[in-house]
Design a protein around this motif. Sequence first.
Motif, PDB file in Angstrom:
ATOM      1  N   ASP A 282       0.816  -1.207   0.000  1.00 21.49           N
ATOM      2  CA  ASP A 282       0.000   0.000   0.000  1.00 21.49           C
ATOM      3  C   ASP A 282       0.851   1.259   0.000  1.00 21.49           C
ATOM      4  OD1 ASP A 282      -2.156  -1.669   0.112  1.00 21.49           O
ATOM      5  OD2 ASP A 282      -2.445  -1.479   2.282  1.00 21.49           O
ATOM      6  N   THR A 284       0.685   5.109   1.474  1.00 18.02           N
ATOM      7  CA  THR A 284      -0.059   5.920   2.434  1.00 18.02           C
ATOM      8  C   THR A 284       0.541   7.299   2.649  1.00 18.02           C
ATOM      9  OG1 THR A 284       1.194   4.909   4.248  1.00 18.02           O
ATOM     10  CG2 THR A 284      -0.936   3.903   3.675  1.00 18.02           C
ATOM     11  N   ASN A 298      -3.236  -0.793  -2.226  1.00 14.44           N
ATOM     12  CA  ASN A 298      -4.185   0.309  -2.161  1.00 14.44           C
ATOM     13  C   ASN A 298      -3.456   1.629  -1.920  1.00 14.44           C
ATOM     14  OD1 ASN A 298      -6.519  -1.421  -2.339  1.00 14.44           O
ATOM     15  ND2 ASN A 298      -6.129  -2.011  -0.208  1.00 14.44           N
ATOM     16  N   VAL A 299      -4.173   2.705  -2.176  1.00 11.68           N
ATOM     17  CA  VAL A 299      -3.649   4.052  -1.901  1.00 11.68           C
ATOM     18  C   VAL A 299      -4.612   4.717  -0.924  1.00 11.68           C
ATOM     19  CG1 VAL A 299      -2.985   6.271  -2.881  1.00 11.68           C
ATOM     20  CG2 VAL A 299      -2.640   4.174  -4.209  1.00 11.68           C
ATOM     21  N   PHE A 300      -4.076   5.152   0.229  1.00 13.06           N
ATOM     22  CA  PHE A 300      -4.952   5.724   1.260  1.00 13.06           C
ATOM     23  C   PHE A 300      -4.265   6.942   1.864  1.00 13.06           C
ATOM     24  CE2 PHE A 300      -6.683   6.261   5.510  1.00 13.06           C
ATOM     25  CZ  PHE A 300      -8.047   6.163   5.277  1.00 13.06           C
ATOM     26  N   GLY A 301      -5.006   8.082   1.860  1.00 12.78           N
ATOM     27  CA  GLY A 301      -4.485   9.276   2.497  1.00 12.78           C
ATOM     28  C   GLY A 301      -3.175   9.758   1.885  1.00 12.78           C
ATOM     29  N   ALA A 302      -2.986   9.523   0.608  1.00 13.88           N
ATOM     30  CA  ALA A 302      -1.717   9.875  -0.034  1.00 13.88           C
ATOM     31  C   ALA A 302      -1.887  11.096  -0.921  1.00 13.88           C
ATOM     32  CB  ALA A 302      -1.203   8.698  -0.850  1.00 13.88           C
ATOM     33  N   SER A 319      -7.393  10.429  -1.238  1.00 13.24           N
ATOM     34  CA  SER A 319      -6.077  10.750  -1.778  1.00 13.24           C
ATOM     35  C   SER A 319      -6.198  11.762  -2.903  1.00 13.24           C
ATOM     36  CB  SER A 319      -5.380   9.488  -2.290  1.00 13.24           C
ATOM     37  OG  SER A 319      -5.163   8.568  -1.247  1.00 13.24           O
ATOM     38  N   SER A 335     -11.658  11.146  -3.416  1.00 12.38           N
ATOM     39  CA  SER A 335     -10.321  11.473  -3.919  1.00 12.38           C
ATOM     40  C   SER A 335     -10.400  12.467  -5.069  1.00 12.38           C
ATOM     41  CB  SER A 335      -9.607  10.201  -4.386  1.00 12.38           C
ATOM     42  OG  SER A 335      -9.365   9.323  -3.309  1.00 12.38           O
TER      43      SER A 335
END
Length: 569
Positions: A282, A284, A298-302, A319, A335
């Motif tokens: 992932d 982040t 996954n991509v989270f809070g990026a 994101s 996002s």
Amino acid sequence: MVLRGFFDRFGKRKDEANETAVIGNDGWVEFISGRLVVHDPAEDGRYATLTPEPGVRLWINEEEVTDPTVVTSADIIHYEVAVDPAQFYELRMSDDEMTVELLLTGDPARLPDTVAVSGRHQVRLVPAYSTKARPRSGNARQIILDKLYDMGVEFGLQEWVLDRELSAPSGQPVVVARGQEEQPPTPGQWVWKLDEWSLVEAGQVIAAYQDGQPNKPRTTVKGQVTKIYDDIPEPQVYLAGNGTRIVPGGRLVASASGRARALPTPQGQRVHIFPVERVEGDLTGDLERKADVIVLGNVFGAKVNITGEFLAIGNVEKSEIHADVISIRGHAVESKLCTVAPGHYVALRNEFVWMNQRVEAMREAIHNHRPVTEEAFREVQKAVQAVRRKAEQMAVDHPEYVAGCEDLAKVFMGAQAMAGIDLPTAGRLLMSLGKLTKAAEAAVGARDVKATSLSHATVWAGRDIVAQEKVTVSSLFAGGSIRTPETSVLSQSELVAAAEVSVGILSSVRGTAPVNIRAGGRIEVAEVQQGCAFEFGAERKEFKTDVQSVLAGINAKGQLIIKHKDFAG
């Protein structure tokens, strides 16, 4: 010695039945030491018959006969071999002139000098060859070729078949010339050789060209050509770019390691090698790179800001992604996805193209000393008001837009109104609009955004936006098209595209915002529910009822035309 094997092949007619066996008391004929010896029948037996074949003359009791004739042992029988030296073959052209068959009826190398008998009761006399047979004059091969040319054969001649038949006669008709049947063209194609990641090592083949089939017309052996199929355009080509080279044999090869990407140009797809970074798992945190990025999770809070293509295998949530191209295999939730800067006017570019056409018409009228009509002025005035209003809703703040719209507003929204339109003013407006459209076209490129679904998302795309499933509570701004499958559901969203929009179901739930579509090209929707609306320029059409299969477009006057019998307003 008579060459009976050769005679057996060339002396018989294929359409004749085999000789009935001599039985009982029937008469019969045999050939002994160059003489024909007739044996009479006994009691009630049948008499034998003689028939001369072409190339043989037959006299019975000094009277020449050509048809089957009964013979007895008392008859005086004479024969003579009288073969035309050039008649040792037959050529038959088919009615459609697509084939020519050759049948050798004699030895192509020798002249017959005797006869042979075929059958014993119903006897045929055929030309035959002894050991003293003389060579045939002339070249047999050239004689046949000359005849073919005399017949008009100029296409599809199979000389190798002729040579084979002359050296080893088959006794059967063989095709020595064959026309060409029509064949539809098959385009050649470049085949991409890389996997889904398009990662390459230096020296690796990226793509290879496979030849197609040309358009072949129907051509007879006489050379008559009939074109059946239309030609097809040349296939999409790959061109060598940075880090690639095309080598002989139609192979596109990487000169450097990295990630291969094909970028569209007017000449074809130019393939470049880009640096690439893979994120295992992932993402982040923040990420800035001058490279393609592949996230395997996954991509989270990026917050991602890259010069290259961004590819996420999983979901993207909460994101912000800025990249040249964005591809998300999973879902994009809460996002912001940008392949152009947020606040760009590229999604409205076709409206400025339309204004440019109208102002050009005004300049032409002034140049030719004709007045600018109030209708034409008001038409552009409304369009300027509408695009400014929409741009304000979209928070467009691009410098080219700000400068261009300021010029348009001074003329069309100013106090002088129509009196302010003169030749210099029209020229200045055209210059401003030209800058606007040129800057917008430069932003389009191959800047697509693709995701499985979009929920609470904002997307700014230089070119196309594609969602495979639903679009919910999202704002999509595309410099190209916006597309979803016909079965996908869109709700509480705004779609603005410079080109066409082709989507599934526009859902309108009571108490929620409807779906609004603004497009510079065609709009095609599988189902529109009550309350949803279409826009272009100053035109807006809101649907009063649910409608299936809606098709909408802009006419020459910039008016939005919706075609469906159930449309109610």
